[in-house]
Design a protein around this motif. Structure first.
Motif, short mmCIF file in Angstrom:
data_model
loop_
_atom_site.label_atom_id
_atom_site.label_comp_id
_atom_site.label_asym_id
_atom_site.label_seq_id
_atom_site.Cartn_x
_atom_site.Cartn_y
_atom_site.Cartn_z
N CYS A 313 0.83 -1.21 0.00
CA CYS A 313 0.00 0.00 0.00
C CYS A 313 0.86 1.26 0.00
O CYS A 313 0.55 2.23 -0.71
CB CYS A 313 -0.93 0.00 1.21
N ALA A 332 -5.22 3.02 -1.98
CA ALA A 332 -4.14 2.34 -1.26
C ALA A 332 -4.08 2.81 0.19
O ALA A 332 -3.84 2.00 1.10
CB ALA A 332 -2.80 2.60 -1.96
N GLY A 336 -4.55 0.36 3.39
CA GLY A 336 -3.50 0.32 4.41
C GLY A 336 -4.03 0.65 5.79
O GLY A 336 -3.66 -0.01 6.78
#
Length: 382
Positions: A313, A332, A336
């Motif tokens: 990520c 991302a 994450g």
């Protein structure tokens, strides 16, 4: 070991029998005179039904032998599985040992060890991630090739397997190769879907933990993510007794356990559901005669899956920022953050479970909790 277990109706009965034999200390051998007849499925529907039966059997094996499976439900063993998925675009070819100048007395074919990358493109998790990336790229109408890359890797792996397989000369044409590629790709997905379906079904039947009334408060070091406990034994209980009691308590509740082989800085490793793991170590102080002081340290860490996910990520955030793709970077960041949140929640849960499990195991052994920083009280001495 009381023969075959009748709960296995599609597959897994032989694996269960072998594992139970090994659990009792017996050795599995190979008999070249043994013959096994397999009924091959002749339709796509029958083949997919067979794969679904394998997935259900793997879940039943997990219920009986949870310590033989990893966090994704894949069995941990060094054998060969049904099919030939190892021969993908990532696989290594077998090697023949000839000896110096070809003078080896026994020229043997050595199978290359299975690589995780050879089976990863066929997993349900990989394909779900590939589908999410492809849909995201299509919605943003940018980087379609990059978004389709994971799915293309999976399809290329299936095509590589189909290209190498030997097909009867009567059916050797592009349609047969395409059919083999499709079955190679769809088979593991059907298997995984059924495995998850049965896992959810069996989860409701797992024995729940009845938390005990603790006899001591642990010494917790929050920044180091570990806690310690101490137990006093007046009748010669050793660390093996406490560790065995802990494993006997956790295994029926489907926690995956690895036993240290002497190279590790821990005695047993207990895995959480996906994102965390715990390392348990027990040290023993000998106070003369049968008197022992057992000190337990339990460290909590994120799993390799969690670290890899967060690392990927971070890389995707940097890539999205450099390439001017803010939607990609935002997705991302979200994944994450969710991973970190799940890992933190699982870590707290796993630590709480292990604290109570240790207390329960110690109580069953007649050990007295002293507190992690306490010294054995004189009242425990005869």
């Amino acid at each position: 070991v009381n023969g075959f277990d009748p709960i296995f109706r599609a597959a897994g009965d032989d694996v269960d029998l072998c594992w139970r034999l090994q659990n009792e200390g017996h050795v599995i051998g190979f008999s070249p005179a043994a013959l096994v007849w397999h009924h091959r499925r002749n339709t796509v529907r029958a083949y997919l039904k067979q794969q679904m039966g394998y997935g259900a059997a793997e879940t039943l094996l997990f219920v009986k032998h949870p310590y033989r499976f990893n966090r994704l439900g894949q069995s941990k063993w060094l054998g060969r599985i049904y099919g030939d998925l190892a021969r993908s675009i990532f696989s290594r070819r077998p090697v023949v040992y000839y000896g110096t100048f070809g003078r080896a007395m026994f020229q043997t074919l050595y199978e290359a060890p299975a690589s995780i990358f050879s089976v990863l493109p066929f997993t349900l998790e990989w394909n779900l991630l590939a589908l999410v990336l492809l849909i995201g790229a299509a919605i943003a109408n940018r980087y379609l090739v990059l978004g389709a890359l994971p799915l293309l890797v999976a399809l290329a792996s299936a095509a590589a397997t189909a290209w190498r397989v030997k097909i009867d000369a009567r059916y050797e044409d592009w349609r047969s190769r395409l059919l083999v590629a499709g079955l190679t790709y769809l088979g593991p997905l059907a298997r995984s879907l059924q495995r998850y379906r049965w896992r959810l079904r069996e989860t409701g039947r797992i024995e729940r933990i009845q938390f005990a009334a603790p006899s001591q408060r642990p010494s917790v070091k929050w920044l180091a993510r570990r806690f310690t406990l101490a137990y006093w034994s007046a009748d010669g209980k050793e660390k093996e007794h406490l560790l065995q009691g802990l494993m006997e308590f956790l295994v029926p509740r489907k926690y995956t356990i690895a036993v240290g082989q002497g190279w590790n800085e821990w005695d047993i490793e207990v895995s959480g559901r996906a994102w965390t793991r715990a390392m348990v170590m027990v040290s023993v102080e000998n106070h003369g005669g049968p008197r022992r002081l057992l000190r337990v340290r339990c460290g909590l860490r994120s799993s390799l899956l969690a670290r890899v996910t967060v690392g990927v990520c971070v890389g995707l955030v940097v890539l999205g920022a450099l390439a001017g793709f803010p939607e990609f970077a935002a997705a991302a960041v979200l994944v994450g953050m969710l991973t970190l949140g799940f890992a933190a929640g699982e870590m707290v849960r796993l630590g709480w479970v292990l604290y109570h499990a240790l207390e329960i195991a110690a109580d069953r052994l007649g050990l007295k909790g002293l507190g992690a920083s306490a010294q054995p009280s004189s009242r425990w001495f005869p």
